[in-house]
Design a protein around this motif. Structure first.
Motif, mmCIF file in Angstrom:
data_model
loop_
_atom_site.group_PDB
_atom_site.id
_atom_site.type_symbol
_atom_site.label_atom_id
_atom_site.label_comp_id
_atom_site.label_asym_id
_atom_site.label_seq_id
_atom_site.Cartn_x
_atom_site.Cartn_y
_atom_site.Cartn_z
ATOM 1 N N GLU A 1 101.925 30.209 92.663
ATOM 2 C CA GLU A 1 103.351 29.996 92.380
ATOM 3 C C GLU A 1 104.218 30.760 93.376
ATOM 4 O O GLU A 1 104.004 31.929 93.632
ATOM 5 C CB GLU A 1 103.712 30.428 90.950
ATOM 6 C CG GLU A 1 105.114 29.961 90.533
ATOM 7 C CD GLU A 1 105.493 30.352 89.091
ATOM 8 O OE1 GLU A 1 104.870 31.268 88.542
ATOM 9 O OE2 GLU A 1 106.441 29.736 88.562
ATOM 10 N N ASP B 1 104.460 27.801 80.860
ATOM 11 C CA ASP B 1 104.492 26.335 80.715
ATOM 12 C C ASP B 1 103.619 25.883 79.541
ATOM 13 O O ASP B 1 104.049 25.122 78.665
ATOM 14 C CB ASP B 1 103.971 25.654 82.001
ATOM 15 C CG ASP B 1 104.720 26.094 83.248
ATOM 16 O OD1 ASP B 1 104.847 27.312 83.477
ATOM 17 O OD2 ASP B 1 105.176 25.226 83.993
ATOM 18 N N ASP C 1 106.944 25.823 93.113
ATOM 19 C CA ASP C 1 106.685 26.043 91.684
ATOM 20 C C ASP C 1 105.382 25.352 91.287
ATOM 21 O O ASP C 1 105.370 24.400 90.495
ATOM 22 C CB ASP C 1 107.876 25.519 90.881
ATOM 23 C CG ASP C 1 107.861 26.042 89.460
ATOM 24 O OD1 ASP C 1 106.892 26.746 89.088
ATOM 25 O OD2 ASP C 1 108.818 25.746 88.721
ATOM 26 N N ASP D 1 102.640 26.136 89.484
ATOM 27 C CA ASP D 1 102.098 26.057 88.123
ATOM 28 C C ASP D 1 102.806 24.952 87.341
ATOM 29 O O ASP D 1 102.175 24.191 86.597
ATOM 30 C CB ASP D 1 102.189 27.411 87.387
ATOM 31 C CG ASP D 1 103.601 27.860 87.147
ATOM 32 O OD1 ASP D 1 104.482 27.562 87.983
ATOM 33 O OD2 ASP D 1 103.857 28.518 86.126
ATOM 34 N N THR D 2 104.102 24.843 87.553
ATOM 35 C CA THR D 2 104.894 23.888 86.772
ATOM 36 C C THR D 2 104.715 22.457 87.264
ATOM 37 O O THR D 2 104.583 21.530 86.460
ATOM 38 C CB THR D 2 106.368 24.319 86.802
ATOM 39 O OG1 THR D 2 106.422 25.661 86.310
ATOM 40 C CG2 THR D 2 107.230 23.412 85.956
#
Ligand code: R7I
Ligand code: MG
Ligand code: MG
Length: 321
Positions: free
Chosen positions: A39, A59, A271, A273-274
């Motif tokens: 991330e 998340d 970003d 992970d998202t």
């Protein structure tokens, strides 16, 4: 309710739906955990052997909260869902692993002090509310529960987003993501046409910012654009409008494989992970649990619990038929 199919989609029986519900929720966790170590980084050309310790971030923790509240209440209750997010939030674990954006913990403190669940988020960012991707990243369970009821999907997504995200673009990002999950549930592999998928999403969204990004995604698909171009056109940021269309593109451009979809998502940097979580939610809803590499599911933190929540969500869905 043991009919052979939903909506005339052959093969979409209860057994197939169970794999799809599990696939979407486990897919969120796997994409999130794959992206966690990366991330905030710049994009990498290939992530061949990603680090994978199975630990997930905010998340997945918030997605679990959404599902827990829906199954405990038997539908949506904003106060209950807000309290569920607060119950799951642990400041020490947040600092070490979960890494929440600044918005949600601020909202939790305001609610703790007596602010209403649907008012606290309106105080963020100078009264405009957050347009971060935090409402979209957790929305898979709403897309699953209302996969064949688009109006209810929109309404419950809007209300559940409002707990932390009041900005119209933060909310609409979640609506687009939830609808992407719903369309993926309804499609039987390998029948999905990525172009039509993008067009259906474009027709559903009410915000021009998303319509434009989804049209851009279709162009990138046609020209088989390289990663640099995808990142510059669609973004890889923490803003919902610079990450939801990106995650959708990751799926559309790699629809044939869960593994390819999430590895591509985390290779875009930013970003990770998202974008991984959202792309994983859509691809998992399309392919089902069995197409997620078992090594990843085995290592994923709380995987059995996440799968059991998916089963309970499906039970609720079947009861409502
Ligand atoms: O949206 P949110 O829950 O964050 C989710 C992100 C994901 O990447 C998670 O993995 C986690 O790492 O955090 O949290 P918010 O704080 O509501 O929004 C995230 C960020 O978006 C904010 O900290 C701001 O930098 C930006 N942002 C805004 N900036 C200016 N004006 C969100 N809304 C605004 C705004 O209205
Ligand atoms: Mg996160
Ligand atoms: Mg993130």
């Amino acid at each position: 309710m043991q009919r052979g199919f939903f909506l005339g989609v052959p093969g979409l029986d209860v057994a197939a739906l169970r794999l799809k519900f599990r696939g979407s929720m486990l897919g969120t966790g796997v994409g999130d955990a794959l992206g966690r170590p990366l991330e905030g980084g710049v994009f990498r050309l290939v992530v061949e052997q990603p680090e994978f310790d199975g630990r997930y971030t905010d998340d997945t923790e918030m997605m679990i909260g959404v599902a827990e509240s829906l199954v405990e209440v038997g539908g949506f209750d904003g106060e209950h869902m807000a309290r569920t997010f607060m119950r799951n939030y642990d400041p020490d674990l947040d600092r070490a692993v979960r890494r929440y954006g600044p918005g949600p913990p601020t909202v939790f403190r305001l609610i703790e002090r007596g602010e209403r669940w649907d008012a606290a988020s309106r105080r963020l960012f100078g009264g405009e509310g957050s347009f971060g991707n935090g409402a979209a990243m957790r929305i898979a369970p709403v897309g699953l529960l209302y996969f064949d009821e688009p109006e209810a999907l929109r309404k419950i997504t809007e209300q559940s987003s409002l707990i932390t995200h009041a900005h119209p673009l933060g909310v609409e990002g979640a609506v687009v993501q939830a609808y992407a999950v719903a369309l993926a549930v309804k499609s039987k592999p390998p029948s999905l046409n990525p172009r039509e998928f993008l067009e259906e999403l474009e027709a559903f969204t009410r915000e021009e910012v998303y319509r434009e990004a989804l049209r851009e995604a279709a162009l990138l698909l046609d020209e088989r654009a390289d990663r640099r171009k995808v990142v510059s056109a669609l973004g890889n940021g923490v803003e919902a409008f610079r990450s939801v269309p990106t995650a959708i593109y990751c799926f559309a451009a790699n629809a044939e494989s869960f593994e390819k979809t999430v590895l591509y998502a985390i290779s875009l940097g930013g970003d990770t992970d998202t974008i991984g979580a959202m792309a994983g939610a859509i691809s998992g809803a399309y392919h089902g649990e069995e197409k997620i590499p078992s090594e990843w599911v085995r290592k994923l933190e709380n995987a059995d619990y996440i799968a059991s929540l998916a089963d309970r969500l499906l039970e609720l869905k079947l009861k409502q038929q």
